[in-house]
Scaffold this active site. Structure first.
Site, mmCIF file in Angstrom:
data_model
loop_
_atom_site.group_PDB
_atom_site.id
_atom_site.type_symbol
_atom_site.label_atom_id
_atom_site.label_comp_id
_atom_site.label_asym_id
_atom_site.label_seq_id
_atom_site.Cartn_x
_atom_site.Cartn_y
_atom_site.Cartn_z
ATOM 1 C CE LYS A 29 12.045 7.791 -1.477
ATOM 2 N NZ LYS A 29 10.982 7.615 -2.461
ATOM 3 C CE LYS A 75 10.451 4.937 0.829
ATOM 4 N NZ LYS A 75 9.800 5.309 -0.388
HETATM 5 C C1 PBG Z 1 10.017 6.284 -5.132
HETATM 6 C C2 PBG Z 1 9.641 5.322 -4.076
HETATM 7 C C3 PBG Z 1 10.536 4.526 -3.378
HETATM 8 C C4 PBG Z 1 9.781 3.731 -2.510
HETATM 9 C C5 PBG Z 1 8.450 4.099 -2.643
HETATM 10 N N1 PBG Z 1 8.367 5.085 -3.632
HETATM 11 C C6 PBG Z 1 12.007 4.471 -3.356
HETATM 12 C C7 PBG Z 1 12.824 4.635 -4.560
HETATM 13 O O1 PBG Z 1 12.735 3.889 -5.522
HETATM 14 O O2 PBG Z 1 13.650 5.531 -4.543
HETATM 15 C C8 PBG Z 1 10.394 2.694 -1.615
HETATM 16 C C9 PBG Z 1 9.479 1.772 -0.942
HETATM 17 C C10 PBG Z 1 10.154 0.558 -0.409
HETATM 18 O O3 PBG Z 1 11.367 0.341 -0.543
HETATM 19 O O4 PBG Z 1 9.425 -0.244 0.167
HETATM 20 N N2 PBG Z 1 9.089 7.192 -5.533
#
Ligand code: PBG
Length: 335
Positions: free
Chosen positions: A205, A259
């Site tokens: 991620k 991601k």
């Molecule tokens: C953080 C989290 C994020 C997303 C899902 N859980 C990113 C973040 O804020 O760092 C991103 C999902 C998206 O952008 O659709 N736990």
């Protein structure tokens, strides 16, 4: 060079022949996404209103518990295998420690129970991370000087995952990027008798600008202090992503995730080909918003962009895609 690339020469070979007709294109198509590939990204909230629209994600609403249960039934009708839920809670319930994340009567456990009661055949995945619950918007606990503490955070995350499992979650999906959390969660779940609950690790991620609309959706955009670069990955790196994935598999991840999605297809391709484990990809909020914004201007065809991007994920080797487009995509692909 693979044999297929050196056989055939013009004019005896004309690659355009098989592109002439729709039937022929369908016949030779290598990659075909189907509703079976979809995980529906869904925002839920603890308010009374059935639906509250998310400004930066047109077409996505925050759903209350009843609407979320109805959406689970809708997923079943459309043949969508699973839903991934993301919570927006009343800001008054947020604090430094993100305590609401481990409230067994909190929004997420309540939604899981309602969805499972309405449509038990649909898989439910839950984000394991503290960001929707902390007053500072970070995924973990902060030290006095603002560093996100690893091991202290992991112990809260294990408890959060256990509460989700107890409520009936099929998949817990740590998205926090702390070191060692997969092993710690697996150990606790097994000790507590949840050895069949799956772990989908957000393994690779990246610290991405494309999370912007999500932070608006779950209500962290206005509170987040600083960035997440001390825990999410640097977007210049590939080898580090492979190490992250390898470690998470070793710690017991059943599925891994890359991601964001579209700007990171090279990572999807390498992870899926090198490890051969179920590899999911997240078509994240910023990717959703880009397509929606351009389509709203009439600059591209939304339905075609949905199918094309899903095909790209599959072509790169993804086993499945978490997407906010799932409902529309299932209609388009189910035909
Ligand atoms: C953080 C989290 C994020 C997303 C899902 N859980 C990113 C973040 O804020 O760092 C991103 C999902 C998206 O952008 O659709 N736990």
């Amino acid at each position: 060079m693979p044999q297929s690339l050196i056989t055939g020469a013009y004019p005896a070979t004309r690659l355009r022949r098989v592109r002439q007709h729709d039937w022929a294109r369908r016949l030779v198509r290598e990659t075909k996404p189907s509703p079976d590939d979809l995980v529906w990204g869904m925002i839920v909230h603890d308010g009374k209103e059935p639906r509250v629209s998310v400004k930066s994600m047109p077409g996505v609403d925050r759903l209350n518990v009843d609407e979320a249960a109805k959406a689970a039934v809708r997923a079943r009708e459309l043949g969508i295998p699973a839903i991934a839920i993301f919570p927006h809670i009343n800001p008054a319930r947020k604090n430094e420690g993100g305590d609401e994340a481990v409230n067994p009567e909190g929004l997420v456990p309540t939604v899981i129970q309602a969805m499972k009661a309405a449509a038990p055949e649909v898989g439910i995945a839950c984000d394991v991370a503290l960001d929707p619950f902390t007053s500072h918007g970070h995924d973990g606990l902060l030290s006095d000087d603002g560093y996100v503490l690893n091991d202290e955070t992991v112990s809260v995350l294990t408890e959060q995952a256990l509460i989700q499992a107890r409520a009936g979650a099929d998949i817990v999906a740590p998205s926090d990027m702390m070191d060692g959390r997969i092993g710690a969660i697996r150990t606790l779940l097994d000790e507590e008798g949840y050895d069949n609950v799956m772990i989908l690790s957000y393994a690779a991620k990246y610290a991405s600008a494309f999370y912007g609309p999500y932070r608006d959706a779950v209500g962290t955009a206005s509170v987040l202090k600083g960035d997440k670069k001390t825990y999410q990955m640097d977007f210049g790196n590939t080898e580090e992503a492979l190490r992250e994935v390898a470690m998470d598999i070793q710690e017991g991840a059943d599925m891994v995730m890359v991601k964001p999605g579209l700007p990171y297809l090279d990572i999807v391709q390498r992870v899926s080909s090198e490890f051969g484990v179920p590899t999911l990809v997240f078509q994240i909020s910023g990717e959703y918003a880009q397509i929606k914004a351009a389509a709203a201007q009439g600059w591209l065809d939304e339905d075609k962009a949905i199918v094309e991007t899903l095909s790209a994920f599959k072509r790169a080797g993804a086993s499945g895609v978490i997407t906010y487009f799932a409902e529309r995509a299932a209609q388009l692909l189910g035909k």
